[in-house]
Design an enzyme around this catalytic site. Structure first.
Site, PDB file in Angstrom:
ATOM      1  N   SER A  49     -10.792  -2.148 -28.612  1.00  0.00           N
ATOM      2  CA  SER A  49      -9.800  -3.213 -28.814  1.00  0.00           C
ATOM      3  C   SER A  49      -8.396  -2.725 -29.146  1.00  0.00           C
ATOM      4  CB  SER A  49     -10.279  -4.171 -29.910  1.00  0.00           C
ATOM      5  OG  SER A  49     -11.298  -5.005 -29.417  1.00  0.00           O
TER       6      SER A  49
ATOM      7  N   GLU B 135     -12.489  -7.099 -21.517  1.00  0.00           N
ATOM      8  CA  GLU B 135     -13.561  -7.183 -22.508  1.00  0.00           C
ATOM      9  C   GLU B 135     -14.867  -7.620 -21.839  1.00  0.00           C
ATOM     10  OE1 GLU B 135     -13.738  -6.311 -25.550  1.00  0.00           O
ATOM     11  OE2 GLU B 135     -11.672  -6.059 -26.229  1.00  0.00           O
TER      12      GLU B 135
END
Length: 300
Positions: free
Chosen positions: A67, A166
């Site tokens: 992330s 993601e």
């Protein structure tokens, strides 16, 4: 007179260089010793934004971003805001299919979707809350990860590679390894953000606010620093595979020292078999060692 000036300048430069080298020669072994507990690959890069002093450990290793990629994503979005292509108040309609089950405070708030969410709020969710669904909604708005990669190339950033969303990473364990970064490149990106002109001051300040006000995973860079220390940072974390291997435990950001100066720091742990608490503490101890050494420099 000129000879005296040149001699004095040379002496000062030699002293500064020697001191900088001394700091590095002390700090690097500290980092190496702390890193052993991670039982994985640890990469660290540090840069004083004012004094330009550096310390590095495995600075060119290609380590998993996870992330942390939401920082360059945020910069790419803010570049479009600066260019007039987007505005922070522009809304994107979010449907239920845009909210697959993953870590997502946005999904928790709007489980059925069918809501209009501003770019401003999506950036808050993605950067401050590390929201995976908000991240992919922004990727889609930009045209995919390749557009973030194009932005990095435009600002002459090398050593950071972003190929996957993601959702892509959730589908296959191996895909996350296609999003990688060299620690020294991430510090260069932080330096460019804070001291360069790649974004307008208002856009830079907005991202800095999102990174400073985050409460997401306070157990890494901030954990051992004095209470109240200002840290603008972005974390990154993978899950574990069946063998107990953690692909990524990261924290990158800018620490503000008591004297108002700043340290850019990037700490990545890849392919670690240590438990969650140990990996977090490795990052915390490295950040504290860097902070203490910077205070030592100040008092010399």
């Amino acid at each position: 007179m000129n000879k005296i000036y040149r001699a004095s300048f040379a002496a000062i430069l030699a002293l500064t260089t020697h001191f900088s080298f001394a700091q590095s020669s002390v700090l690097r072994p500290q980092i190496a010793e702390i890193a052993k507990a991670a039982h994985g690959i640890v990469g660290v890069s540090v840069l004083g934004l004012e004094d330009r002093d550096t310390v590095n450990y495995n600075k060119n290793a290609r380590l998993v971003l996870q992330s942390v990629l939401k920082l360059p994503l945020g910069m790419a979005v803010m570049h479009l805001v600066d260019s007039g292509v987007l505005t922070l108040d522009k809304t994107i309609h979010v449907s239920k299919k845009d909210l697959p089950e993953t870590y997502s405070p946005l999904r928790d708030k709007y489980p059925k979707g069918d809501v209009d969410v501003s770019i401003r709020d999506l950036l808050y969710y993605a950067v401050s809350e590390s929201d995976n669904d908000a991240c992919d909604i922004l990727f889609k708005k930009l045209g995919g990860p390749n557009q973030v990669q194009n932005y990095l190339h435009m600002i002459k950033m090398r050593g950071i590679n972003i190929d996957a969303t993601e959702e892509d990473m959730r589908k296959s364990w191996e895909v996350q390894y296609t999003n990688w970064c060299k620690p020294v490149a991430m510090v260069k990106l932080l330096d460019t953000l804070y001291t360069g002109n790649v974004l307008k001051p208002a856009s830079r300040d907005f991202l800095n606010k999102l990174m400073t006000e985050t409460t997401h995973i306070p157990t890494r860079i901030k954990a051992l620093l004095p209470v109240g220390t200002v840290v603008a940072h972005k974390t990154g974390t993978s899950g574990k595979n069946e063998a107990g291997l953690s692909a990524a435990t990261n924290d990158v950001g800018v620490i503000t020292l008591p004297n108002g100066k700043h340290i850019a720091i990037a700490i990545f742990i890849t392919n670690s078999t240590a438990d969650d608490a140990t990996r977090d503490m490795v990052i915390a101890k490295i950040a504290k060692a860097v902070y203490d050494n910077e205070l030592l420099k100040k008092n010399k």
